[in-house]
Design a protein around this motif. Structure first.
Motif, PDB file in Angstrom:
ATOM      1  N   PHE A  23      12.992  -5.978   6.701  1.00 20.30           N
ATOM      2  CA  PHE A  23      12.139  -5.838   8.178  1.00 20.30           C
ATOM      3  C   PHE A  23      13.439  -5.222   9.286  1.00 20.30           C
ATOM      4  N   ARG A  27      13.544  -2.241  12.173  1.00 19.14           N
ATOM      5  CA  ARG A  27      13.461  -2.196  13.462  1.00 19.14           C
ATOM      6  C   ARG A  27      14.451  -1.315  14.068  1.00 19.14           C
ATOM      7  N   TYR A  64       9.203 -10.341  13.276  1.00 23.21           N
ATOM      8  CA  TYR A  64       9.115 -11.142  12.248  1.00 23.21           C
ATOM      9  C   TYR A  64       8.310 -11.671  11.634  1.00 23.21           C
ATOM     10  N   PHE A  67       4.947 -10.308  10.440  1.00 19.84           N
ATOM     11  CA  PHE A  67       5.836  -9.406   9.699  1.00 19.84           C
ATOM     12  C   PHE A  67       5.304 -10.373   8.220  1.00 19.84           C
ATOM     13  N   GLN A 291       7.901   1.538   4.870  1.00 19.86           N
ATOM     14  CA  GLN A 291       8.073   0.023   4.911  1.00 19.86           C
ATOM     15  C   GLN A 291       7.368  -0.166   4.301  1.00 19.86           C
TER      16      GLN A 291
END
Lengths: 325, 308
Positions: A23, A27, A64, A67, A291
């Motif tokens: 993640f 990002r 976060y 996700f 991802q």
């Protein structure tokens, strides 16, 4: 049982840690993820709407949390490029990757185990002198180069196999199973699977050989010889059985690493699998898709590491005993 | 010369011991080669490539990226091998032989740096985890599990796509993900070494833990580090080739991987230009196999049980 539980907990910990790394890696990298599909005609309002739509206006902490909770429910977000859910796209190509990986692994491990046992039995002969350097060479050859040579000879040179893809374009099938077992699909599968199998067979071969050499020195083999058993019985019923265990563990580990390592073979043969999807997504800056593909590959890798751990533990009483004492 | 004060002596001695350790492990590389035919072949291949890399500037016929023209001003496209172009020319009119020679240099640079980085990290972490044990060990080994849980090639691809295209991405990726292999083995070795009498003796004379670790224990695991380094060189070169082939490599350097990518993308397979895409693959195989051979020779001497 306690051991399995602790390994399971450990596995989830690794999954979480790798997911978190992923993640933040995606990002914190430079460049805006939207650059890929904003052209001159998009207005500022449209850009803002897009950013809101993908949740990129929220703080990093919120993103976060989103996700993680979404990933747990199997939602990996929307692809920038295809404007469809990532999970859906990944699941469409995953069967192709699994079929390619499994067919090549099975061929590679059956051949590797047999050839390894054979080489161990002929220790010190000229067969070993030739066999081992060949096995090492196949492990040293870049997979994609092997694939290129295969393509040049069998697809372009001799015209025996198609040069890429999984199906002839325009072909229509009744259902997914009919597609997979069609002659068309299998002839497309042959070259990439053979390439992977040549690359993969070196490990089980060398592993089987060194295990066999170790097992053949054990007392129960001498015992078998004293009982007057034939070479074939000793080799197959006594030695090979015991030498197979680490090879079985390597097989489980092999599934995990091959799914990630397939990237190049899938690209060479334009095989519509998850590795090629990842490469294309990265090249197109389609971050959610890249991802998601990455996460699925990681998931398979970690699960397979876990299964290898457990099978080794369950199948070998010595390991079980050592762990509990 | 004036007598050096005691303190400098105490500082300079460990360096000497360490250098001696390095010298010993390099010296043993040659003695391994004498005893094991595999290792001898491997070492010979390495030396040959090293010589080619060093004298690459003298060996090439053209700048590997220069677009060449025939005497009548046509682009020198897809020419077959000749006395002028030993391996022919590419689709865009570049000399394949010169590219192959220059590729040796970038392969060796990437391979050796990556091997050095990954083994240095693995050795230091293995030493620390094995010697101090306890929570330090647990934390480092968890870190190793996480690094092994990340799929290697996809990670390097993503890294290479996000950072500036450069060969160092491969080195970074390898250093970040592949250290656990050597760290685990060295850790196990250190755990047995720390119980030996010479470590106890050093402790009794008042040596601190770091001094014991790097002066007394480290030289004894260098052979293992060397074993892993010889395999890591091959891994790095294979990875660099894959990354370049997938199109995430630097465009201004010639490597064997970028040559193969060029050949693949310019339909060399369909035209059957074997002289273009076979040589770089053979070079990669030769250098990776050399690493395997050296490590095999080492293994048989480190673990003689298998030799019986």
């Amino acid at each position: 049982m306690k051991y399995i539980l602790s390994r399971l907990l450990h596995m989830f910990l690794v999954l979480w840690a790798v997911g978190t790394i992923l993640f933040f890696m995606f990002r914190l990298m430079p460049g805006t993820p939207l650059a890929a599909f904003i052209d001159n005609t998009t207005t500022v309002e449209q850009q803002e709407a897009l950013i809101r739509q993908f949740g990129l206006d929220k703080s990093l902490g919120e993103q976060y949390w989103l996700f993680m909770t979404n990933a747990l429910q199997g939602d990996l977000g929307q692809s920038f490029f295809f404007k469809r859910p990532v999970t859906e796209i990944v699941m469409e190509v995953l069967p192709n990757t699994i079929i390619l990986t499994m067919s090549s692994l099975i061929v590679a491990y059956i051949f590797g185990a047999l050839a390894g046992a054979y080489l161990a039995w002929h220790r010190g002969s000229w067969i070993e002198g030739v066999g081992i350097p060949i096995a090492l060479t196949t492990r040293a050859a870049p997979e994609f180069w092997l694939g290129m040579v295969m393509l040049a000879i069998f697809a372009f040179g001799l015209g025996w196999f198609p040069a890429g893809g999984a199906n002839t374009s325009g072909a229509i099938f009744a259902n997914e199973w009919a597609r997979i077992f069609s002659w068309d699909y299998l002839s497309h599968l042959a070259l990439p699977a053979l390439t992977l199998a040549i690359y993969l067979q070196g490990l089980p071969l060398l592993l089987m050989r060194s295990n066999m050499l170790e097992v053949l020195q054990e007392e129960f083999i001498t015992m078998g010889r004293m009982k007057g058993l034939s070479n074939r019985t000793i080799l197959l019923n006594h030695a090979a059985r015991n030498a197979l265990l680490p090879v079985a563990t390597a097989f489980a580990l092999g599934i995990g690493s091959a799914i990630g390592g397939n990237v190049v073979v899938e690209t060479v043969f334009s095989w519509p699998g998850i590795g090629r999807l990842l490469v294309n997504a990265v090249a197109a800056s389609d971050y959610p898709l890249a991802q998601g593909a990455f996460l699925i590959i990681t998931f398979v890798l970690i699960i397979m590491n876990f299964i290898a751990d457990i099978t080794y533990h369950l199948l070998d009483p010595r390991v079980r005993f050592a762990a509990s004492s | 010369m004036p007598q050096a004060p005691d303190t400098t002596l105490a500082i300079s001695r460990p360096r000497n011991t360490f250098l001696k350790g390095v010298g010993r492990s390099l010296g043993s590389a040659f003695s391994v080669a004498r005893r094991d035919p595999y290792a001898a072949v491997g070492l010979a291949i390495y030396l040959a490539f090293a010589v080619i890399a060093i004298f690459a500037d003298q060996l090439v016929h053209n700048d590997p990226l220069e677009i060449l023209f025939t005497p009548d001003y046509d682009l020198a496209r897809n020419l077959p091998p000749s006395s002028e172009f030993w391996l022919g020319t590419t689709y865009s009119g570049r000399d394949i032989y010169s590219q192959l020679i220059m590729g040796t240099r970038s392969a060796l640079i990437v391979g050796l740096t990556a091997a050095f980085c990954v083994v240095a990290i693995g050795t230091v972490i293995g030493l620390i985890a094995g010697y101090f044990r306890g929570w330090v060990d647990t934390a480092l080994m968890r870190l190793a599990d996480i690094a092994l849980g990340v799929p290697f090639l996809p990670f390097v691809i993503v890294l290479a796509a996000f950072l500036e295209p450069s060969q160092w991405n491969v080195v970074i990726g390898i250093a970040l993900l592949l250290w656990p292999n050597s760290a685990r083995v060295i850790r196990a070795q250190v755990m047995s070494l720390r119980e030996r009498a010479f470590v106890e003796a050093a402790r009794v004379t008042g040596a601190g833990p770091w001094r014991i670790l790097f002066v007394h224990v480290a030289p004894n695991v260098l052979a293992l580090s060397f074993l892993y380094a010889s395999v890591a060189v091959g891994w790095a070169i294979l990875t660099e080739a894959s990354i370049s082939f997938l199109g995430f490599g630097p465009s201004n350097t010639v490597s064997w991987g970028s040559m193969l990518q060029d050949a693949y993308a310019s339909q060399a397979l369909g035209r059957g230009q074997y002289y273009w895409f076979i040589p770089p693959g053979l070079c990669i195989i030769a250098i990776v196999v050399a690493g395997f051979f050296i490590s095999r020779g080492y293994e048989e001497i480190l673990f003689p049980k298998l030799k019986a």
